[in-house]
Design an enzyme around this catalytic site. Structure first.
Site, PDB file in Angstrom:
ATOM      1  N   ARG A 105      17.440 -19.560 -46.932  1.00  0.00           N
ATOM      2  CA  ARG A 105      16.223 -20.346 -46.661  1.00  0.00           C
ATOM      3  C   ARG A 105      15.541 -20.672 -47.979  1.00  0.00           C
ATOM      4  O   ARG A 105      15.968 -20.224 -49.043  1.00  0.00           O
ATOM      5  CB  ARG A 105      15.254 -19.509 -45.821  1.00  0.00           C
TER       6      ARG A 105
ATOM      7  N   GLY B  99      12.675  -4.610 -47.398  1.00  0.00           N
ATOM      8  CA  GLY B  99      12.651  -3.319 -48.092  1.00  0.00           C
ATOM      9  C   GLY B  99      12.625  -2.102 -47.172  1.00  0.00           C
ATOM     10  O   GLY B  99      12.439  -0.982 -47.640  1.00  0.00           O
TER      11      GLY B  99
ATOM     12  N   VAL C 129       9.617 -18.183 -51.149  1.00  0.00           N
ATOM     13  CA  VAL C 129       8.209 -18.308 -51.544  1.00  0.00           C
ATOM     14  C   VAL C 129       8.109 -18.823 -52.995  1.00  0.00           C
ATOM     15  O   VAL C 129       7.292 -19.676 -53.317  1.00  0.00           O
ATOM     16  CB  VAL C 129       7.502 -16.932 -51.430  1.00  0.00           C
TER      17      VAL C 129
END
Ligand code: ADP
Length: 450
Positions: free
Chosen positions: A293, A167, A296
């Site tokens: 990847r 961000g 989370v």
């Protein structure tokens, strides 16, 4: 095809445990690496072996490529799982592993590089038929070009760093009066955060949701999607509450965007797990970036499909095909994850320290991914995420009441956490009805915790 006997996990905390668990179920031995601050960490206790790779600072330990290569050589680990964060999207690391004949459990260096540069990523998306946010063609070199691009797409616009992440390096210009300031600030932020001041521009969407599609490729031309997650509840562009499937996505929309993404993955020859992120507004999807990847928030996808994504990552890294095809993948119920941080409200100041009591919720449809234990001291050097509470129900209302129930059972004493935030959010009609966009939480925090 190479079968792994032993893998090394180049990470810490809950994600290191997550990978150790999958490896153990597959009969693969695990090596933990740790800094001197993590001697007593749970991932070190749970792995078959461990190697100390440096002092507390992440740069000198979990990010130290020479230390991790040395740990592989000492222990004979044949492959490395990077988790998320740290070296997970570092193409140079992948290249160095390859030079040492160690397998990276993830995509090729080339695909990581391609998606790590946001202008190249967007060009690739366009070529693969993925819808993107309207914006500048490539980089915007100066203010003259910025004015011209903004006039063409119409205000408001957002200026973004091509090397961006987390961000940072993003600035919005509401009107022409803001463009000069926004452009120069975005550039200088990009320069100091990423060492690269190249920026590009996009139309700024006012009320979008963040919808991301989970994809998987076998690196041999096979690609599937595992539906979407809605991660619109964000603070400072960081996700705090994620769910799957997206409460506002119809089965037709899911099928359409999902197959575009799955085809793109197959065409790229992509290997491993990936996430294609979109903003979603007025029924349209707009690509913003791809993460190469494990995310989370992957457990919510695992819950609704009943698959182990880490196991699949390891399998395709071994050169095997995926254990499922698109037709095997059917959405089952609804799952929600909340990210619990050791932070003090209302300012979210990190609050490391000793956990004096820890009690994990249980029961049907409840999963807690965490590396905490009674008496553990959370070190001050790393991310403040201490746990992810994931619930699964037959539908969204059931998942929500299960989350409220499970949250009530959770005890983390000794440090302050963001648990009270979730108690408050779960009483909000908009959260309960799924009626929120990416700006909702910031507004709510201003009104309720400002
Ligand atoms: P980063 O890699 O830094 O996370 P992203 O491109 O993924 O950057 O954007 C992060 C967040 O910024 C998005 O989830 C969204 O909240 C906001 N954002 C990015 N692009 C736009 C846009 N064109 N319009 C509105 N919001 C945006």
């Amino acid at each position: 095809m190479a079968h792994f006997d032993k893998i090394l996990i180049a990470n810490r905390g809950e994600i290191a445990l997550r990978v150790i668990r999958a490896a153990r179920e597959m009969g693969i031995k695990t090596v933990a690496v740790h800094s001197t601050a993590d001697v007593d960490a749970m991932h070190v206790r749970m792995a078959d072996e461990s190697v100390c790779i440096g002092p507390p600072s992440g740069t000198e330990s979990y990010l130290s490529i020479p230390a991790i290569i040395a740990a592989c050589e000492i222990t004979g680990a044949q492959a490395v799982h990077p988790g998320y964060g740290f070296l997970s999207e570092n193409a140079n690391f992948v290249q160095i592993l390859e030079d040492h004949e160690i397998t990276f459990i993830g995509p090729s260096a080339e695909h990581i590089r391609m998606m790590g540069d946001k202008i190249t990523a967007k060009e690739t998306a366009i070529n693969l038929g993925i819808p993107v946010v309207p914006g500048s063609e490539g980089g915007v070199p100066d203010i003259v070009a910025a004015r011209k691009a903004a006039a063409e797409m119409g205000y408001p616009v957002i200026i973004k760093a091509t090397a961006g992440g987390g961000g940072r390096g993003m600035k919005v210009a509401e009107t022409e009066a803001d463009i000069e300031m926004a452009f120069s600030t975005a550039r200088s932020e990009a320069k100091s955060a990423f060492g690269n001041d190249e920026v590009y521009m996009e139309k700024y969407l006012q009320t979008p949701r963040h919808i991301e599609v989970q994809v998987f490729g076998d690196g041999q031309g096979g690609g599937v999607h595992l539906a979407e997650r809605d991660c619109s509840l964000q603070r400072r562009h960081q996700k705090v509450f994620e769910e799957a499937p997206g409460p506002c996505i119809t089965p037709e929309q899911r099928e359409k965007i999902g197959s575009i993404c799955a085809n793109a993955i197959a065409e790229m020859g992509y290997r491993g797990a990936g996430t294609i992120e979109f903003l979603f507004e007025n029924g349209e999807f707009y690509f913003i970036e791809m993460n190469t990847r494990l995310q989370v928030e992957h457990p919510v996808t695992e819950a609704i499909f009943g698959v182990d994504l880490v196991r699949e990552q390891i399998r395709v890294a071994e050169g095997m095909k995926l254990s499922f095809g698109q037709k095997d993948l059917e959405v089952n119920g609804h799952a929600i994850e909340i990210r619990i941080n050791a932070e003090r409200l209302p300012n979210f100041a990190p609050c490391p320290g000793k956990v004096t009591q820890y009690h994990v919720p249980g029961g049907l449809g409840v999963r807690m991914d965490s590396a905490l234990y009674d008496g553990y001291s959370i070190p001050p050097y790393y991310d403040s995420l201490i746990g992810k509470l994931i619930v699964h129900g037959r539908d969204r209302p059931e998942a929500l009441s299960r989350l409220q129930r499970a949250l009530g059972e959770l005890i983390v004493d000794g440090v302050e956490t963001t648990v009270p935030l979730f108690h408050a959010l779960l009483a909000e009609p908009d959260v309960l009805s799924g009626n929120y966009d990416i700006h909702w939480l910031e507004r709510w925090l201003d009104e309720n915790m400002g």
